[in-house]
Design an enzyme around this catalytic site. Structure first.
Site, PDB file in Angstrom:
ATOM      1  N   CYS A   1       0.816  -1.225   0.000  1.00 20.21           N
ATOM      2  CA  CYS A   1       0.000   0.000   0.000  1.00 20.21           C
ATOM      3  C   CYS A   1       0.846   1.270   0.000  1.00 20.21           C
ATOM      4  O   CYS A   1       0.674   2.158  -0.833  1.00 20.21           O
ATOM      5  CB  CYS A   1      -0.991  -0.015   1.164  1.00 20.21           C
TER       6      CYS A   1
ATOM      7  N   HIS B   1      -2.799   1.500   6.747  1.00 19.84           N
ATOM      8  CA  HIS B   1      -3.118   1.350   5.319  1.00 19.84           C
ATOM      9  C   HIS B   1      -3.277   2.732   4.703  1.00 19.84           C
ATOM     10  O   HIS B   1      -3.772   3.666   5.342  1.00 19.84           O
ATOM     11  CB  HIS B   1      -4.405   0.546   5.126  1.00 19.84           C
TER      12      HIS B   1
ATOM     13  N   HIS C   1      -5.659   1.870  -4.522  1.00 22.61           N
ATOM     14  CA  HIS C   1      -4.818   1.336  -3.454  1.00 22.61           C
ATOM     15  C   HIS C   1      -4.426  -0.102  -3.754  1.00 22.61           C
ATOM     16  O   HIS C   1      -5.030  -0.769  -4.590  1.00 22.61           O
ATOM     17  CB  HIS C   1      -5.530   1.437  -2.093  1.00 22.61           C
TER      18      HIS C   1
END
Length: 344
Positions: free
Chosen positions: A259, A307, A319
């Site tokens: 990520c 994240h 993402h």
């Protein structure tokens, strides 16, 4: 005969009555226990789709947090290793200078030794130019003093370098040990992810699609959104180019990403250097509220900021979600929102 019949009437069947019921109960209990130990006879508890989602969400969150911690430890390890290399190079240069100085001092000492057999007063009396002799003697003395000072300084520097190098080595060893610990944690999370996949396998195709968020919209399906700056537009364009590439632990592109590796690479393409981890990236730019999001902003999720995605407008982001999933477009309300930042 009557007495005999009476005696037969009074005998009790050992397999009837309370004793029989007790024995039967014990036998059933024993059978149940044996069945439990054998692992048969009990159906696995039914798990609802909602329970599966909650358990898998937690596993993915743990995996992401472990990955970001691993990335940070690896970054610190690499920095320590580079520092150690620089110290070693500096120690080598200073050692060379020290050796040169020692050689020069050795030459001076040899000359002084050869002239030591003659009394300085006699050398002065025999010289044809006393002023030149005194000048050379003074110069030699100053040279020796300067060389001695240089040697002393070089020795002090070398001792300091040795100390720093040893300290850097210890720090590197500590970081490697921490990295090994994080790797062990990653292995644990991978086992949990395997359990999660097993649980997801119990879902119907429709339930699995619902969990995954349905089909990811293509760029053409999204409402047009204009990035506020040229750099933000470049970051968004890079992220679009990464769609469909796989999530891989610790990857920063161009073939795969995690990520924070994706957001770092997207903004690097725009000429902006971001930290490696999500929990560092949130402090790398101007904080913005959810209502003021613009394309190119970094959006963060979970309480541990474990994240991150790149906002592209329309309430959506690009993402790298998790192991086994490709880079994709997803709504930002898919995970617990933790904040946003706008790189400069």
């Amino acid at each position: 005969m009557a007495a005999h019949r009476k005696h037969r009437k009074t005998r009790r069947n050992p397999f009837s009555g309370p004793a029989a019921r007790t024995a039967g109960s014990l036998a059933l209990a024993g059978a149940a226990t044996a069945t439990a130990f054998n692992g048969t006879g009990h159906a696995e508890p039914t798990v609802t789709p909602a329970q599966i989602k909650a358990r898998v969400d937690r596993l993915y969150e743990e995996a992401e947090a472990a990955t970001e911690s691993y990335n940070g430890a690896r970054e610190r390890t690499e920095a320590a290793r580079e520092s150690l290399d620089r110290l070693r190079e500096e120690a080598a240069r200073r050692t060379d200078r020290l050796n040169t100085t020692r050689n020069a001092l050795g030459s001076i000492a040899t000359a002084q030794y050869r002239a030591a057999g003659m009394d300085p007063g006699l050398r002065l009396a025999l010289t044809s130019d006393p002023d030149e002799y005194l000048e050379r003697a003074s110069l030699a003395q100053r040279t020796a003093e300067r060389q001695a000072a240089n040697v002393a300084e070089a020795q002090r520097e070398l001792a300091e370098i040795d100390r720093v190098r040893a300290e850097a080595g210890q720090r590197t060893a500590e970081l490697k040990a921490r990295q090994a610990e994080l790797n062990r944690h990653k292995d644990t999370v991978r086992r949990k992810l395997s359990d999660a996949e097993r649980l997801l396998g119990k879902l119907t195709a429709a339930e699995r699609a619902a969990y995954d968020g349905g089909a990811a919209p293509q760029p053409a399906d999204l409402p047009a959104a204009t990035a506020p700056t040229v750099r933000a537009a470049r970051a968004v364009a890079y992220a679009h180019g990464a769609l469909g590439k796989p999530y891989v632990w610790g990857a920063t592109g161009p073939g795969s990403y995690d990520c924070s590796g994706l957001t770092q690479a997207a903004w690097r393409a725009a000429g902006v250097s971001l930290p490696r981890t999500s929990y560092a990236q949130i402090s790398a730019g101007q904080r913005v509220s959810r209502s003021d999001l613009a394309p190119g902003d970094l959006v963060f999720f979970y309480s541990g900021v474990s994240h991150v995605g790149l906002y592209i407008g329309g309430g959506r982001m690009i993402h790298a979600p998790r192991p086994g999933a490709d880079v994709r477009i997803a709504p930002i309300d898919q995970m617990p929102f933790a904040g946003a930042a706008r790189p400069a």
